[in-house]
Design a protein around this motif. Structure first.
Motif, PDB file in Angstrom:
ATOM      1  N   UNK B  11       0.829  -1.183  -0.151  1.00 40.27           N
ATOM      2  CA  UNK B  11      -0.121   0.129  -0.176  1.00 40.27           C
ATOM      3  C   UNK B  11       0.794   1.256   0.055  1.00 40.27           C
ATOM      4  N   UNK B  12       1.993   1.184   0.537  1.00 40.60           N
ATOM      5  CA  UNK B  12       2.955   2.379   0.647  1.00 40.60           C
ATOM      6  C   UNK B  12       4.020   2.398  -0.101  1.00 40.60           C
ATOM      7  N   UNK B  13       4.684   1.264  -0.558  1.00 38.27           N
ATOM      8  CA  UNK B  13       6.114   1.271  -0.988  1.00 38.27           C
ATOM      9  C   UNK B  13       6.030   0.855  -2.317  1.00 38.27           C
ATOM     10  N   UNK B  14       5.457  -0.164  -2.814  1.00 38.51           N
ATOM     11  CA  UNK B  14       5.542  -0.479  -4.231  1.00 38.51           C
ATOM     12  C   UNK B  14       4.172  -0.962  -4.709  1.00 38.51           C
ATOM     13  N   UNK B  15       4.123  -0.739  -6.047  1.00 40.79           N
ATOM     14  CA  UNK B  15       2.839  -1.158  -6.643  1.00 40.79           C
ATOM     15  C   UNK B  15       2.849  -2.556  -7.442  1.00 40.79           C
ATOM     16  N   UNK B  16       2.203  -3.446  -7.156  1.00 40.23           N
ATOM     17  CA  UNK B  16       2.239  -4.625  -7.990  1.00 40.23           C
ATOM     18  C   UNK B  16       0.653  -4.666  -8.213  1.00 40.23           C
ATOM     19  N   UNK B  33      11.316  -2.205  -4.833  1.00 40.78           N
ATOM     20  CA  UNK B  33      11.797  -1.768  -3.348  1.00 40.78           C
ATOM     21  C   UNK B  33      13.241  -1.155  -3.591  1.00 40.78           C
ATOM     22  N   UNK B  34      13.346   0.295  -3.308  1.00 40.90           N
ATOM     23  CA  UNK B  34      14.603   0.777  -3.683  1.00 40.90           C
ATOM     24  C   UNK B  34      14.965   1.429  -2.194  1.00 40.90           C
ATOM     25  N   UNK B  36      15.393   4.033  -0.608  1.00 43.27           N
ATOM     26  CA  UNK B  36      14.139   4.722   0.080  1.00 43.27           C
ATOM     27  C   UNK B  36      13.086   4.083   0.715  1.00 43.27           C
ATOM     28  N   UNK B  38      13.325   0.686   1.555  1.00 41.29           N
ATOM     29  CA  UNK B  38      14.063   0.173   2.520  1.00 41.29           C
ATOM     30  C   UNK B  38      14.009   0.833   4.113  1.00 41.29           C
ATOM     31  N   UNK B  39      14.373   2.041   3.753  1.00 37.36           N
ATOM     32  CA  UNK B  39      14.454   3.152   4.813  1.00 37.36           C
ATOM     33  C   UNK B  39      12.999   3.262   5.541  1.00 37.36           C
ATOM     34  N   UNK B  40      11.906   3.477   4.679  1.00 33.04           N
ATOM     35  CA  UNK B  40      10.546   3.672   5.434  1.00 33.04           C
ATOM     36  C   UNK B  40       9.969   2.186   5.872  1.00 33.04           C
ATOM     37  N   UNK B  43      11.742   1.790   9.243  1.00 34.19           N
ATOM     38  CA  UNK B  43      11.261   2.766  10.446  1.00 34.19           C
ATOM     39  C   UNK B  43       9.825   2.254  10.948  1.00 34.19           C
TER      40      UNK B  43
END
Lengths: 481, 79
Positions: B11-16, B33-34, B36, B38-40, B43
């Motif tokens: 929902x927040x990082x990648x769209x598949x 997944x890049x 940034x 990974x960082x999110x 956290x």
């Protein structure tokens, strides 16, 4: 000083000094010059019909040789982002109308103009020719950097020798670069940050060390690499520095050689910058600002005592001899600078990009603070900044609308504390169409950083009473879902 | 735990296209997944599960798939 003069001088004066490092491979200034002469004599032999050469290579030693060899035959270089999907690469190549494409090995299948392909490996056997690099007219175009275009297709920012040299010389003196410098280079060559690595650093006789891209996924390995390679200067984007500040194991990885860190491309969240400053107490940080069209036109040496977590840092003072103006009505920053672009390269020709009085209108809203420093307040249009990349929503919308299943769409940026903004899309599908059918066109049509991180389907787009798309409502819908 | 990770990532990082068909062993880095992301993600995990993931363990092998992520988190939840 002309763009290549200082570099040529370094090759003569310190031929044994190391110019480039990429993994286990390294080249001295003399070896670099030899390779440049070999490739430029290949280019001269091909008699390229148009003075533009596309560089289809990832950043690194080969790509650097190609950049200088192209400039050496008085042509301009056009670096491709090899991570772009083939469709976008072919678009850029056709738009640039180059006389040659330098790549490595066999011509890739996707290329629509294979007759232009030149394998850089061929140059290994070439004679080093006349051993002269052309001294170009300062107004000749040296580089065309393609960026996201607001008309829905990429556009080329054409930069002259004068523009590149003005920035390179300013940066070399402002950051007092010496031949002892060891510079970490991470920026792809189509990104304007690379102008520093290529031209400021090699003009100073310094060593440019290409950081392996995989390190960006592992911040503690990245800092260990900075330590091991004794890097002294690093120019990169805030989002990566923020990652290092939070997770780079800097408490146990001192970086005694690192003295200067430059960042640009997006706003650095101040709390992360404060953390980084605490972890790297002896490093001087600089906030550099400017769109590709003006390169750096404003800069602020970070004053640690003035950092407040809740307060954005200024973009600072005019840089590179720029003359800055603020439009009274809109607050837009206008820039007159020797760095300024010569125009936009689109469809095989150069179009104007400056106002009648030679200013570039940035589309960025700024103000002056009490200390006479410029402060940035966001865009006046819809452009997004995603991990330092600039992204025009209309380019993503054009790709979405090219899908037969999509009836309408709108793209906005969702604010993100780590990477500035992330593109997100709302689509209206034609009856019976499914959302998954549009995934393939997106993956094929857009580079990763432009792909929406979130897509939702609605029956209709929300509109304001004046008929314009209601972007606030879209943001609400995307954040809620 | 995997459900929560899944929801956050897709929902927040990648769209598949179809998150339901993305297996727990499929490659998240290949899916987009890049650094940034990974960082999110880190956290999010640290807030959500009250763990501290050591800086030196942030590397591709630990974030490559949902299974790898879960095992990585569990190692630190126990210890």
């Amino acid at each position: 000083m002309p763009l290549l003069s200082a570099f040529k001088q370094r090759c003569l004066e310190t031929p044994e000094a190391i110019a480039l490092i990429e993994g286990q491979q390294q080249l001295s200034y003399q070896q670099l010059m030899q390779r440049i002469y070999q490739l430029s004599s290949c280019l001269a032999a091909v008699k390229i019909p148009r003075p533009r050469v596309v560089i289809a290579l990832d950043r690194g030693i080969d790509a650097t040789i190609a950049v200088f060899a192209v400039l050496g035959v008085d042509a301009c270089y056009i670096p491709l982002d090899m991570k772009n999907p083939p469709h976008r690469l072919n678009y850029i190549i056709n738009d640039a109308a180059p006389g040659c494409i330098i790549g490595k090995g066999a011509c890739p299948d996707w290329l629509e103009s294979p007759e232009l392909w030149l394998d850089i490996g061929q140059a290994d056997f070439a004679p080093s020719g006349s051993q002269i690099l052309a001294t170009a007219n300062p107004e000749s175009i040296a580089a065309i950097l393609y960026t996201s275009g607001s008309t829905g297709t990429p556009k080329g920012v054409a930069l002259s020798h004068r523009a590149l040299a003005n920035f390179a010389n300013w940066a070399a003196s402002t950051f007092t670069l010496s031949p002892l410098e060891r510079i970490a280079s991470l920026a792809p060559f189509h990104f304007d940050l690379s102008i520093f690595d290529l031209f400021s650093c090699l003009s100073c006789g310094a060593t440019v060390n290409f950081m392996p891209a995989s390190l960006t996924l592992s911040p503690s390995r990245l800092t260990a690499w900075l330590q091991e390679q004794r890097i002294s200067v690093f120019y990169t984007v805030p989002s990566l520095l923020g990652f290092i500040a939070l997770k780079g194991a800097l408490k146990t990885t001192p970086l005694p050689d690192l003295k200067t860190v430059l960042f640009a491309g997006e706003v650095f969240p101040t709390p992360q910058l404060i953390t980084l400053c605490e972890l790297l107490p002896t490093v001087q940080f600089y906030n550099l600002y400017g769109p590709t069209e003006t390169n750096v036109c404003c800069y602020w040496p970070i004053d640690r005592e003035r950092l407040q977590p809740e307060q954005a840092i200024p973009i600072g003072y005019p840089a590179c001899g720029a003359l800055l103006e603020i439009d009274e009505k809109t607050g837009e920053l206008r820039v007159q600078s020797a760095n300024n672009l010569s125009g936009y390269w689109q469809q095989g020709k150069l179009g104007s990009a400056l106002s009648a009085d030679d200013f570039y209108n940035t589309g960025d809203k700024v103000s002056l603070n009490g200390q006479g420093e410029y402060c940035y307040h966001g865009r006046l249009d819809r452009m997004l900044k995603c991990s330092g990349y600039r992204v025009e929503p209309s380019e993503i919308e054009a790709v979405l609308l090219s899908c037969p299943e999509v009836a309408n769409c709108a793209v906005i940026g969702i604010p993100d504390s780590t990477s500035g903004q992330r593109p997100a899309a709302v689509v209206v599908l034609k009856p019976g169409a499914k959302l998954e059918t549009i995934v393939k066109p997106i993956k094929q049509g857009l580079p990763a950083y432009m792909q929406p991180s979130k897509i939702i389907a609605l029956d209709a787009l929300p509109y304001l009473s004046n008929g314009k798309t209601d972007y606030q409502a879209l943001l609400y819908l995307l954040e809620k879902n | 735990m995997k459900k929560k990770l899944r929801d956050f990532i897709f929902q927040e990082l990648i769209f598949v296209a179809e998150p339901g068909q993305f297996s727990d062993d499929d490659d998240l880095l290949e899916a987009g997944l890049d650094s940034m992301g990974i960082m999110r993600l880190i956290m999010f995990i640290e807030n959500e599960y009250g763990v501290t993931l050591p800086d030196t363990e942030i590397e591709p092998s630990n974030v490559q798939s949902l299974n790898a992520l879960e095992q990585w988190i569990l190692r630190h939840k126990k210890g």
